[in-house]
Design a protein around this motif. Structure first.
Motif, mmCIF file in Angstrom:
data_model
loop_
_atom_site.group_PDB
_atom_site.id
_atom_site.type_symbol
_atom_site.label_atom_id
_atom_site.label_comp_id
_atom_site.label_asym_id
_atom_site.label_seq_id
_atom_site.Cartn_x
_atom_site.Cartn_y
_atom_site.Cartn_z
ATOM 1 N N PHE A 68 0.818 -1.218 0.000
ATOM 2 C CA PHE A 68 0.000 0.000 0.000
ATOM 3 C C PHE A 68 0.851 1.267 0.000
ATOM 4 N N GLY A 69 0.398 2.261 -0.746
ATOM 5 C CA GLY A 69 0.901 3.618 -0.638
ATOM 6 C C GLY A 69 -0.280 4.516 -0.333
ATOM 7 N N MET A 70 -0.029 5.679 0.287
ATOM 8 C CA MET A 70 -1.154 6.494 0.763
ATOM 9 C C MET A 70 -0.853 7.976 0.582
ATOM 10 N N LEU A 71 -1.813 8.683 -0.008
ATOM 11 C CA LEU A 71 -1.748 10.147 -0.038
ATOM 12 C C LEU A 71 -2.829 10.661 0.903
ATOM 13 N N ILE A 100 -2.333 2.379 -4.473
ATOM 14 C CA ILE A 100 -2.231 3.684 -3.822
ATOM 15 C C ILE A 100 -3.635 4.170 -3.469
ATOM 16 N N PHE A 101 -3.770 4.637 -2.245
ATOM 17 C CA PHE A 101 -5.022 5.212 -1.765
ATOM 18 C C PHE A 101 -4.878 6.738 -1.727
ATOM 19 N N PHE A 102 -5.866 7.417 -2.301
ATOM 20 C CA PHE A 102 -5.878 8.879 -2.309
ATOM 21 C C PHE A 102 -7.078 9.360 -1.498
ATOM 22 N N ASP A 103 -6.797 10.093 -0.430
ATOM 23 C CA ASP A 103 -7.850 10.596 0.457
ATOM 24 C C ASP A 103 -8.084 12.072 0.147
ATOM 25 N N GLU A 104 -9.176 12.359 -0.578
ATOM 26 C CA GLU A 104 -9.513 13.749 -0.956
ATOM 27 C C GLU A 104 -8.267 14.473 -1.478
ATOM 28 N N PRO A 105 -7.691 14.020 -2.607
ATOM 29 C CA PRO A 105 -6.380 14.527 -3.031
ATOM 30 C C PRO A 105 -6.344 16.004 -3.399
#
Length: 252
Positions: free
Chosen positions: A85-88, A165-170
């Protein structure tokens, strides 16, 4: 289950006291696909993300990554899967006390000082991918604009070469032009690196640009999913009201 599914959620439910935030969420994301989950604030988007990341344990259901159920795993196996996992994070979540190069390589070193020359080289390569030069390596996050901080956070998310990759409200907190630049970068990175991406957002411009498919979460369930070009032509009154931002409609 298709071999091509990278992430599968089956009947995922989560309540906090009397508040049933997730009520049987079903979703499949294919390898190399970019999926966006849209929905109102409080619809359960963040809770869904936190369940996949293992930050919240669902009350019931299954979450599978590459066919392995995360909810029945031992911690060692869980760590192995989470390494994919990667996370923004929404607010970029950079470490103010660390220079940019150490922020970018944080997942590779767990914050410890080691192999400085190698880590600076890795940081430089990943910053170049997001359009930043080596002149920012020794700066602190507070010395960068919001858009540049978001780019650094993107560089950090891709540095370990994750499979997902997870993007949280990028695009939160960015003006429309800078938001569009970040959306373009995300599209480019997802395609170049061949990763699977899951974005949670209420920014329709972002969802339309970065996702292959979009799913809408409403009252704890996925009520619609479809290709991004059907977002404004979904035939679903809840989706229509949400994407057009209308006060009148079935959503109260």
């Amino acid at each position: 289950m298709s071999d091509n599914h990278k992430i599968v959620l089956e009947g995922v439910s989560k309540a906090f006291g009397p508040n049933h935030v997730l009520d049987g969420v079903n979703l499949e994301i294919e390898r190399g696909e970019s999926m966006a989950i849209i929905g109102q604030s409080g619809s359960g988007k963040s809770v869904t993300l936190k369940c996949i990341l293992g930050l919240i344990k669902p009350d019931s259901g299954a979450i599978r990554v590459d066919g392995e159920d995360l909810l029945s795993m031992r911690s060692r196996d869980l760590a192995r899967v989470r390494a994919k996992f990667g996370m923004l994070f929404q607010g970029s979540a950079l470490f103010d006390s660390l220079p940019i190069w150490r922020n970018v390589t944080f997942a590779l070193t767990q914050g410890r000082q080691r192999e400085t020359a190698k880590m600076r080289r890795i940081a430089t390569e990943n910053l170049e991918r997001v359009g930043l030069g080596s002149n920012v390596l020794d700066l602190r996050p507070s010395e960068l604009s919001g858009g540049m901080q978001k780019r650094v956070a993107l560089a950090r998310a891709i540095a370990p070469r994750p499979e997902i990759i997870f993007f949280d409200e990028p695009t939160t907190g960015l003006d429309p032009i800078r938001a569009d630049v970040i959306n373009d970068l995300i599209v480019e990175l997802v395609e170049d690196l061949g990763v699977t991406a899951l974005t949670i957002t209420h920014d329709m411009a972002s969802a339309r640009k970065i996702a292959h498919r979009v799913a809408m979460l409403y009252q704890g369930k996925i009520i619609w999913r479809g290709p991004r070009d059907r977002l404004y032509d979904s035939g679903n009154p809840y989706v229509d009201q949400f994407v057009q931002g209308r006060a009148e409609g079935p959503i109260r």
